[in-house]
Structure formats: C-alpha cells, structure tokens
Design a protein around this motif. Structure first.
Motif, PDB file in Angstrom:
ATOM      1  N   LYS A  96      -9.198  20.138 -15.093  1.00 58.22           N
ATOM      2  CA  LYS A  96      -7.783  19.828 -15.246  1.00 58.22           C
ATOM      3  C   LYS A  96      -7.316  18.934 -14.101  1.00 58.22           C
ATOM      4  CE  LYS A  96      -6.630  24.145 -17.613  1.00 58.22           C
ATOM      5  NZ  LYS A  96      -6.307  23.517 -18.904  1.00 58.22           N
ATOM      6  N   CYS A  97      -6.300  18.154 -14.402  1.00 61.27           N
ATOM      7  CA  CYS A  97      -5.763  17.271 -13.366  1.00 61.27           C
ATOM      8  C   CYS A  97      -4.294  16.998 -13.659  1.00 61.27           C
ATOM      9  CB  CYS A  97      -6.549  15.955 -13.322  1.00 61.27           C
ATOM     10  SG  CYS A  97      -6.417  14.974 -14.839  1.00 61.27           S
ATOM     11  N   MET A  98      -3.649  16.353 -12.710  1.00 66.70           N
ATOM     12  CA  MET A  98      -2.288  15.863 -12.891  1.00 66.70           C
ATOM     13  C   MET A  98      -2.375  14.354 -13.087  1.00 66.70           C
ATOM     14  SD  MET A  98      -0.441  18.600 -12.560  1.00 66.70           S
ATOM     15  CE  MET A  98       1.216  17.984 -12.320  1.00 66.70           C
ATOM     16  N   ARG A  99      -1.867  13.868 -14.197  1.00 62.35           N
ATOM     17  CA  ARG A  99      -1.884  12.425 -14.447  1.00 62.35           C
ATOM     18  C   ARG A  99      -0.553  11.841 -13.966  1.00 62.35           C
ATOM     19  NH1 ARG A  99      -5.003   9.973 -19.368  1.00 62.35           N
ATOM     20  NH2 ARG A  99      -6.605  10.538 -17.856  1.00 62.35           N
ATOM     21  N   LEU A 100      -0.668  10.962 -13.008  1.00 63.42           N
ATOM     22  CA  LEU A 100       0.512  10.403 -12.350  1.00 63.42           C
ATOM     23  C   LEU A 100       0.643   8.924 -12.696  1.00 63.42           C
ATOM     24  CD1 LEU A 100       2.641  11.405 -10.240  1.00 63.42           C
ATOM     25  CD2 LEU A 100       1.163  10.444  -8.470  1.00 63.42           C
ATOM     26  N   THR A 101       1.838   8.530 -13.151  1.00 66.02           N
ATOM     27  CA  THR A 101       2.117   7.117 -13.423  1.00 66.02           C
ATOM     28  C   THR A 101       3.079   6.597 -12.359  1.00 66.02           C
ATOM     29  OG1 THR A 101       1.864   7.492 -15.801  1.00 66.02           O
ATOM     30  CG2 THR A 101       2.947   5.454 -15.128  1.00 66.02           C
ATOM     31  N   VAL A 102       2.696   5.515 -11.693  1.00 65.79           N
ATOM     32  CA  VAL A 102       3.483   4.984 -10.581  1.00 65.79           C
ATOM     33  C   VAL A 102       3.603   3.464 -10.723  1.00 65.79           C
ATOM     34  CG1 VAL A 102       2.788   6.834  -8.997  1.00 65.79           C
ATOM     35  CG2 VAL A 102       1.400   4.753  -9.163  1.00 65.79           C
ATOM     36  N   THR A 103       4.393   2.881  -9.861  1.00 64.87           N
ATOM     37  CA  THR A 103       4.577   1.416  -9.907  1.00 64.87           C
ATOM     38  C   THR A 103       3.451   0.678  -9.206  1.00 64.87           C
ATOM     39  OG1 THR A 103       5.991   1.575  -7.952  1.00 64.87           O
ATOM     40  CG2 THR A 103       7.078   1.554 -10.106  1.00 64.87           C
ATOM     41  N   ASP A 104       2.690   1.396  -8.335  1.00 64.22           N
ATOM     42  CA  ASP A 104       1.637   0.707  -7.578  1.00 64.22           C
ATOM     43  C   ASP A 104       0.546   1.712  -7.194  1.00 64.22           C
ATOM     44  OD1 ASP A 104       0.037  -0.731  -5.867  1.00 64.22           O
ATOM     45  OD2 ASP A 104       1.687  -1.659  -4.763  1.00 64.22           O
ATOM     46  N   THR A 105      -0.582   1.674  -7.891  1.00 64.15           N
ATOM     47  CA  THR A 105      -1.642   2.628  -7.592  1.00 64.15           C
ATOM     48  C   THR A 105      -2.382   2.296  -6.290  1.00 64.15           C
ATOM     49  OG1 THR A 105      -3.109   1.364  -9.079  1.00 64.15           O
ATOM     50  CG2 THR A 105      -2.097   3.375  -9.955  1.00 64.15           C
ATOM     51  N   ALA A 106      -2.266   1.074  -5.809  1.00 63.53           N
ATOM     52  CA  ALA A 106      -2.861   0.742  -4.512  1.00 63.53           C
ATOM     53  C   ALA A 106      -2.182   1.549  -3.409  1.00 63.53           C
ATOM     54  CB  ALA A 106      -2.740  -0.758  -4.237  1.00 63.53           C
ATOM     55  N   VAL A 107      -0.858   1.628  -3.488  1.00 65.90           N
ATOM     56  CA  VAL A 107      -0.110   2.452  -2.532  1.00 65.90           C
ATOM     57  C   VAL A 107      -0.435   3.921  -2.736  1.00 65.90           C
ATOM     58  CG1 VAL A 107       2.189   3.197  -1.818  1.00 65.90           C
ATOM     59  CG2 VAL A 107       1.756   0.765  -2.305  1.00 65.90           C
ATOM     60  N   LEU A 108      -0.478   4.345  -3.990  1.00 68.69           N
ATOM     61  CA  LEU A 108      -0.802   5.748  -4.308  1.00 68.69           C
ATOM     62  C   LEU A 108      -2.158   6.133  -3.711  1.00 68.69           C
ATOM     63  CD1 LEU A 108      -0.245   8.399  -5.867  1.00 68.69           C
ATOM     64  CD2 LEU A 108      -1.379   7.367  -7.838  1.00 68.69           C
ATOM     65  N   SER A 109      -3.128   5.249  -3.855  1.00 69.30           N
ATOM     66  CA  SER A 109      -4.471   5.512  -3.335  1.00 69.30           C
ATOM     67  C   SER A 109      -4.439   5.743  -1.822  1.00 69.30           C
ATOM     68  CB  SER A 109      -5.385   4.333  -3.674  1.00 69.30           C
ATOM     69  OG  SER A 109      -6.672   4.523  -3.135  1.00 69.30           O
ATOM     70  N   THR A 110      -3.678   4.903  -1.123  1.00 72.70           N
ATOM     71  CA  THR A 110      -3.578   5.033   0.335  1.00 72.70           C
ATOM     72  C   THR A 110      -2.941   6.356   0.731  1.00 72.70           C
ATOM     73  OG1 THR A 110      -3.387   2.629   0.589  1.00 72.70           O
ATOM     74  CG2 THR A 110      -2.617   3.997   2.425  1.00 72.70           C
ATOM     75  N   VAL A 111      -1.867   6.725   0.028  1.00 74.07           N
ATOM     76  CA  VAL A 111      -1.150   7.968   0.347  1.00 74.07           C
ATOM     77  C   VAL A 111      -2.009   9.194   0.048  1.00 74.07           C
ATOM     78  CG1 VAL A 111       0.827   9.404  -0.308  1.00 74.07           C
ATOM     79  CG2 VAL A 111       1.133   6.946   0.053  1.00 74.07           C
ATOM     80  N   LEU A 112      -2.705   9.187  -1.086  1.00 74.33           N
ATOM     81  CA  LEU A 112      -3.539  10.336  -1.455  1.00 74.33           C
ATOM     82  C   LEU A 112      -4.726  10.486  -0.507  1.00 74.33           C
ATOM     83  CD1 LEU A 112      -3.561  10.035  -5.357  1.00 74.33           C
ATOM     84  CD2 LEU A 112      -2.301  11.682  -3.958  1.00 74.33           C
ATOM     85  N   ASP A 113      -5.294   9.365  -0.072  1.00 75.38           N
ATOM     86  CA  ASP A 113      -6.369   9.429   0.924  1.00 75.38           C
ATOM     87  C   ASP A 113      -5.861  10.066   2.217  1.00 75.38           C
ATOM     88  OD1 ASP A 113      -8.605   8.416  -0.397  1.00 75.38           O
ATOM     89  OD2 ASP A 113      -8.057   6.327  -0.013  1.00 75.38           O
TER      90      ASP A 113
END
Length: 304
Positions: A227-244
């Motif tokens: 299972k996972c949470m599917r997140l839709t955002v305006t910029d996944t490059a930023v999302l990737s940095t924040v999640l890391d």
C-alpha cells in the motif's frame, strides 16, 4: 523447507498444442498454495498429472518425496483428495449416501466417521434431502467432503469457487481455512479469481503458457503489492528533494505524481513543499491488486 509436491520440467504435448512447457513448482507442506493462471494456462493439466489421471510427455515430479517413476507413487497418491473441474457426486442420492459410496470405493469398512465429516463441511443437517436439491455451494462442499474420505493430508481443488454466489464463496473459503488450520491439510487451489485467492493463500505459483513464471510467499506478494499514498503535486522534482530530506521511501510516477510508502504527517509535508513553491493537488490511498500484479507478470512473460 519440506515440500508435499515438487515438479521439475513437466511437459505435456498434445497433437497440435503444448499444455505444459517445462513447468517447475514447489508446494510447501502445510501451505495453501494458490495456483494462479487464466483459463487454458495449464492448471488443470498439471493437476490431472499429479493425481494420476494423465501422464506427462516428459519431466518428473515428487509427491511426499516419492518420484512419479517409483512404484510407491500409488501410496503417496492415496494421501491426496481432489475435486477436479466438477465435484464427483451423485445428484439422486443424499449427502450421506454419497459418502458411503466413496467409503466403499476406497475399501473403508467403517462408516462411523461420516456424520462428523458431514458436520465438518456444514452438511450435517441435510438428512434425506437429495443432492439435486442442493445449492451450488452445498454441492461444492459435498465434493470436498467426498475428497476428504480416507483422511488425506493433501487437498487439490480445481477452481473451487467458480460459478458460486457470494455466500457460497464465503462458505467454501471458510471450510478451506478450517481444514488447513485445524487439520493441518496442505491445499493446492487452482483459480483465476485472484482477489478471492488473496484471502486464502500462503504461497503462490503464477502460471502462463504452461510454465511457472514466478513463485512467492504471501508476504513477498504483499510487499510487491504494498500500500502507498499517491500524491499529486505541481512539481515532483521538489517533492523528491523534500521526501529525501524526510527519509521517506517513494517512487516518482511522472512529473506530477508519486507513490509514498509511508504515512507522513500531511501538515508537515504540505508546509515543507509550500516553502519550496510546490503545491499539493491531491492525496489518496493506493495499492496494487493481485490481479494487476498478475497482469504485469504476464505482460512481462509474454514479451520476454
């Protein structure tokens, strides 16, 4: 690990087609093994070979450690109970008379265990009611009772819930779980109804075009379909940095969506993204079903 059934490179060739093409599988003792494949994949052919109804063109198998070429294979097969395609029952007889008939076929002289067996499968109160008046679910459970005559410790069921209504499916499922947990019977279930299998199986073998393309435990399958949470955002490059930065496991799907394999604090995540100029558009729970996992396996196998 101890195995009830081990097959190695089983092939079955008919005149113009090959039903099995080097099938190798391993059924652990005490498991509920889900034999998964679409119609025509070779499931019933393999079951018929193991039960002695057909011979393989080539390859070999072991049943309780006894090779199929060994004379002792007949004794090993006596430990199998099976329902293949449709239950072997007489519709103009009662449930009790059907079991008496099977006892006689097996050479069992004592009928005293029949009432307990009928009670086990939920047919203890059918009395003199003829089988032709049974529901499909009742007939399937009677077929399983017939297969249990002689006290086998390996039960082979070919599409046991096919055609049943929801109530019948639940009844058969609960019976299979009871036999496995309380009587320690190893169960091999062939089916193409994948979501139902996921409620039962402890192990899986995925078959396509006559060969096993993958075997795995229920735990391994759950990890693959996690299972996972599917997140839709305006910029996944930023999302990737924040999640890391937050140490969260994730997978980027495209430029606007990602799957997060954790349950983060949504407020903190939203604020961290907002500080980087990224907006959260939507968030929903998501998981891969057994069916979609199988389709992805088949797709890979068909294009290998």
């Amino acid at each position: 690990m101890e195995y009830v059934l081990k097959t190695k490179n089983i092939c079955k060739q008919y005149k113009r087609s090959k039903a099995l093409d080097g099938l190798t599988m391993n059924v652990p003792k005490g498991s509920i093994y889900g034999f998964v494949g679409r119609n025509g994949a070779g499931k019933t052919t393999l079951i018929r070979i193991v039960c002695g109804m057909q011979l393989p063109t080539s390859g070999e198998f072991e049943l309780y450690g006894v090779k199929d070429s060994d004379g002792g294979i007949c004794n090993s097969r006596r430990r199998i109970g099976s329902v293949i395609e449709t239950p072997s029952i007489y519709t103009d007889m009662t449930a009790e008379d059907n079991l008496r008939q099977q006892y006689q076929v097996l050479g069992l002289p004592d009928f005293s265990g029949i009432p307990e067996l009928l009670k086990l499968v939920g047919l203890g109160d059918t009395g003199r009611k003829k089988v032709r008046n049974f529901s499909l679910g009742m007939r399937q459970r009677l077929g399983i009772a017939v297969a249990l005559c002689g006290s086998p410790d390996f039960l082979v069921l070919d599409e046991p819930v096919n055609g049943l209504d929801p109530e019948g499916i639940v009844e058969v499922r609960e019976l299979i779980l009871k036999l496995n947990r309380e009587r320690k019977i190893t169960v091999l279930i062939s089916s193409h109804i994948l979501d139902e299998l996921s409620k039962l199986a402890t192990h899986y073998g995925f078959i396509n075009n006559g060969r096993i393309i993958r075997e795995m435990s229920a735990e391994e399958l759950e990890a693959s379909c996690r299972k996972c949470m599917r997140l839709t955002v305006t910029d996944t490059a930023v999302l990737s940095t924040v999640l890391d930065r937050m140490g969260i496991d994730f997978k980027i799907n495209d430029e606007n969506s990602a799957d997060i394999y954790a349950k983060p604090n949504i407020t903190q995540l939203s604020l961290a993204l907002a500080n980087e100029g990224c907006e959260v558009l939507s968030l929903e729970e998501h998981d891969e079903s057994l069916e979609s996992f199988y389709i992805s396996l088949i797709g890979g196998a068909d294009h290998a």
